[in-house]
Design an enzyme around this catalytic site. Sequence first.
Site, PDB file in Angstrom:
ATOM      1  N   ASP A   1      -3.974  -3.984  -6.923  1.00 56.92           N
ATOM      2  CA  ASP A   1      -2.732  -4.856  -7.023  1.00 56.92           C
ATOM      3  C   ASP A   1      -1.970  -4.755  -5.788  1.00 56.92           C
ATOM      4  O   ASP A   1      -1.300  -3.454  -5.437  1.00 56.92           O
ATOM      5  CB  ASP A   1      -1.951  -4.397  -8.309  1.00 56.92           C
ATOM      6  CG  ASP A   1      -0.694  -5.238  -8.292  1.00 56.92           C
ATOM      7  OD1 ASP A   1      -0.194  -5.927  -7.478  1.00 56.92           O
ATOM      8  OD2 ASP A   1      -0.263  -5.344  -9.535  1.00 56.92           O
TER       9      ASP A   1
ATOM     10  N   ASN B   1      12.895  -8.559  -2.565  1.00 51.32           N
ATOM     11  CA  ASN B   1      11.491  -8.313  -2.125  1.00 51.32           C
ATOM     12  C   ASN B   1      11.038  -9.157  -1.149  1.00 51.32           C
ATOM     13  O   ASN B   1       9.821  -9.165  -0.565  1.00 51.32           O
ATOM     14  CB  ASN B   1      10.473  -8.573  -3.192  1.00 51.32           C
ATOM     15  CG  ASN B   1      10.781  -7.481  -4.603  1.00 51.32           C
ATOM     16  OD1 ASN B   1      11.250  -6.280  -4.235  1.00 51.32           O
ATOM     17  ND2 ASN B   1      10.425  -7.668  -5.638  1.00 51.32           N
TER      18      ASN B   1
ATOM     19  N   HIS C   1       2.006  -1.783 -12.402  1.00 46.42           N
ATOM     20  CA  HIS C   1       2.976  -2.465 -13.040  1.00 46.42           C
ATOM     21  C   HIS C   1       2.942  -3.019 -14.411  1.00 46.42           C
ATOM     22  O   HIS C   1       1.909  -3.175 -15.042  1.00 46.42           O
ATOM     23  CB  HIS C   1       3.062  -4.007 -11.820  1.00 46.42           C
ATOM     24  CG  HIS C   1       3.996  -4.870 -12.266  1.00 46.42           C
ATOM     25  ND1 HIS C   1       4.088  -5.796 -13.068  1.00 46.42           N
ATOM     26  CD2 HIS C   1       5.220  -4.810 -11.570  1.00 46.42           C
ATOM     27  CE1 HIS C   1       5.191  -6.614 -13.163  1.00 46.42           C
ATOM     28  NE2 HIS C   1       5.953  -6.204 -11.973  1.00 46.42           N
TER      29      HIS C   1
ATOM     30  N   GLU D   1      -2.460   0.576  -7.139  1.00 42.95           N
ATOM     31  CA  GLU D   1      -1.631  -0.465  -6.271  1.00 42.95           C
ATOM     32  C   GLU D   1      -1.606   0.021  -5.070  1.00 42.95           C
ATOM     33  O   GLU D   1      -1.812   1.197  -4.613  1.00 42.95           O
ATOM     34  CB  GLU D   1      -0.224  -0.445  -6.819  1.00 42.95           C
ATOM     35  CG  GLU D   1      -0.085  -0.964  -8.024  1.00 42.95           C
ATOM     36  CD  GLU D   1       1.508  -1.200  -8.465  1.00 42.95           C
ATOM     37  OE1 GLU D   1       2.269  -1.084  -7.376  1.00 42.95           O
ATOM     38  OE2 GLU D   1       1.944  -1.622  -9.727  1.00 42.95           O
TER      39      GLU D   1
ATOM     40  N   SER E   1       5.634  -0.165  -6.582  1.00 41.37           N
ATOM     41  CA  SER E   1       7.026  -1.161  -6.465  1.00 41.37           C
ATOM     42  C   SER E   1       8.248  -0.415  -6.861  1.00 41.37           C
ATOM     43  O   SER E   1       9.195  -0.886  -6.168  1.00 41.37           O
ATOM     44  CB  SER E   1       6.791  -2.261  -7.514  1.00 41.37           C
ATOM     45  OG  SER E   1       6.839  -1.785  -8.826  1.00 41.37           O
TER      46      SER E   1
ATOM     47  N   HIS F   1       3.045  -5.467  -3.266  1.00 41.59           N
ATOM     48  CA  HIS F   1       3.898  -4.997  -2.125  1.00 41.59           C
ATOM     49  C   HIS F   1       3.537  -4.736  -0.965  1.00 41.59           C
ATOM     50  O   HIS F   1       4.250  -4.292  -0.126  1.00 41.59           O
ATOM     51  CB  HIS F   1       4.975  -4.116  -2.766  1.00 41.59           C
ATOM     52  CG  HIS F   1       5.692  -4.321  -4.104  1.00 41.59           C
ATOM     53  ND1 HIS F   1       6.877  -4.928  -3.710  1.00 41.59           N
ATOM     54  CD2 HIS F   1       5.305  -4.560  -5.450  1.00 41.59           C
ATOM     55  CE1 HIS F   1       7.315  -5.122  -5.062  1.00 41.59           C
ATOM     56  NE2 HIS F   1       6.245  -4.859  -6.119  1.00 41.59           N
TER      57      HIS F   1
ATOM     58  N   LYS G   1       6.854 -12.075  -2.233  1.00 38.06           N
ATOM     59  CA  LYS G   1       7.273 -10.888  -1.819  1.00 38.06           C
ATOM     60  C   LYS G   1       7.383 -10.957  -0.361  1.00 38.06           C
ATOM     61  O   LYS G   1       8.071 -11.586   0.390  1.00 38.06           O
ATOM     62  CB  LYS G   1       6.932  -9.510  -2.215  1.00 38.06           C
ATOM     63  CG  LYS G   1       7.109  -9.325  -3.771  1.00 38.06           C
ATOM     64  CD  LYS G   1       6.183  -8.297  -4.507  1.00 38.06           C
ATOM     65  CE  LYS G   1       6.502  -8.182  -5.905  1.00 38.06           C
ATOM     66  NZ  LYS G   1       5.961  -9.477  -6.549  1.00 38.06           N
TER      67      LYS G   1
END
Length: 402
Positions: free
Chosen positions: A213, A46, A132, A184, A188, A216, A248
Site C-alpha cells: 500500500d 497530506n 491502514h 505499506e 501514515s 503515502h 496525497k
Amino acid sequence: MAFAYLQAALNARKREGLLRQRRIIDSSAGAMIEVDGQHFLSFSGNDYLGQRQDIAVMQAWVEGISSYGVGSGASPLVTGHTRAHQQLEEFLASGLKREAALLFNSGFAANQAICQALANPNLCILSDKLMHASFVEAAKHCDGTYKRFRHNDIDHLTTLFASSNRQAPQQSQANIQDYLIATEGVFSMDGDLGRLDELHKVAQQYDAWLMVDDAHGMGVLGKTGLGSAEQLNLSQSQVPILMGTFGKGIGTSGAFVAGSQVLIDYLVNFAKHYVYSTAMPPAMAMATYASFQSLADGVKQQTLTQRIAQFRQLCLQTGVPITDSQTAIQPIVIGDPVKCVKISEDLKQLGLWVTAIRYPTVPKGTDRLRITLSASHKHTDIDAFVDALVIVLKRYQVLTHD
C-alpha cells in the site's frame, strides 16, 4: 429506548478525550487555510507537494470537464470507462513496469476490493501491525485467515509462516495455501518506510505474494514520483500487488491497483467495489495524469526534502522530540489524548494548525501531533513553526532539553 447505545458510546468517547469532531475549512491557498474567519499555517494535510493547486493540474481538470462533464455517469463496466481513464491506467502500468493497472475511487475502496476479491478459505493474509484501517477491516472480515506481524519485524513474520505449518517450497509441497504479505511503502502515522527489500525475499522464500500500500509514497518517492516501487526498482514479480492513491502527494483523488494482467482482469470481474461503483470523474483522471507529468522533473520533491531536513535539524537543536522518520510525516508522540488536544489548541492560538491524532487511529499511549510537511511551506514557515513548537511544548514539559 431503541439504539440508546449510540449516545452512550459518544459520551464515553468524550469522557476519554477521544471524541472526533469536524472543522469546516472555508478556503485554502498554498499552506494556508481559513477556519471560522481565521487564517492558519497548516501542518496537517497530506498534500505533500502542493499539487492540489498546481496550475497544470487545475487546467487539466477544467479541460476534462469541458470534454466529459463533471461526472462519469456510470460504473466502469457500463459507460463510465473513458479514454481519460484508460490513458491514466496505461501510464501507471508503463511507469511502474506492470502489465496493467485499475482505477478506484479511493484507497479505502481499493484495499477493500483486494481483500474481498482474493478471499477464499485457503487464503492467509499476513499484514504489518500498522497497516491502514481500510486494509485491516477488510482482511478481518474476508473469507480466510488473517494474522498480523509486529511492525517491520521480519523475524516475527517468519514465525507466523512456521506457526501456519508453511514450509519453503524446496522443503515440501504439502499443505499448499495462498499467502499474501501486506505492508505499506510509507506508514501514515509514523512516517517510516516499509522493509520492502526484505519482505519480498521472505515472500519468494515461502511462495507468497507481497502487496504494498503506497498511499503515502506515491508522488513523493521515486525518480519521477511513482513511489516506493520505482525508488527501490521492485518488479512485478517482487511486488505482485501494488496499490497507490492520488489524494496525497498527487493532489487529486482516487486510487489504483497495479499488477499482472490476470490480477487486473480478475478484479474487473470479481471486485465488487469496482464493478458496482460509479467510475471516478474523467476530469479527475485527466488532472491526475497531469499531476504525474508535472512531478516527473523531481523539483517539488527536492524542495520537500529540503524542508524535511530543515525541520529535523531545528527540532534536534531545540529539543523538540521527533522520531526517526525521514519523510514528510514527522510525528511528535505525546502519549496522552487530553494533553495532545491541549497542545494542538495552543498551537492554533499561534496561528498554526496541527491535528491531534488519538486512539483508535493510533495505539493507546501513542497519541501524537501528526505533523506533515509540504513543498508549499516556505523556509520561513518552518522556522516560525519550530519556534512555536518550542514555546508550547515547554509549557507541557515535552521538550527533551531546554
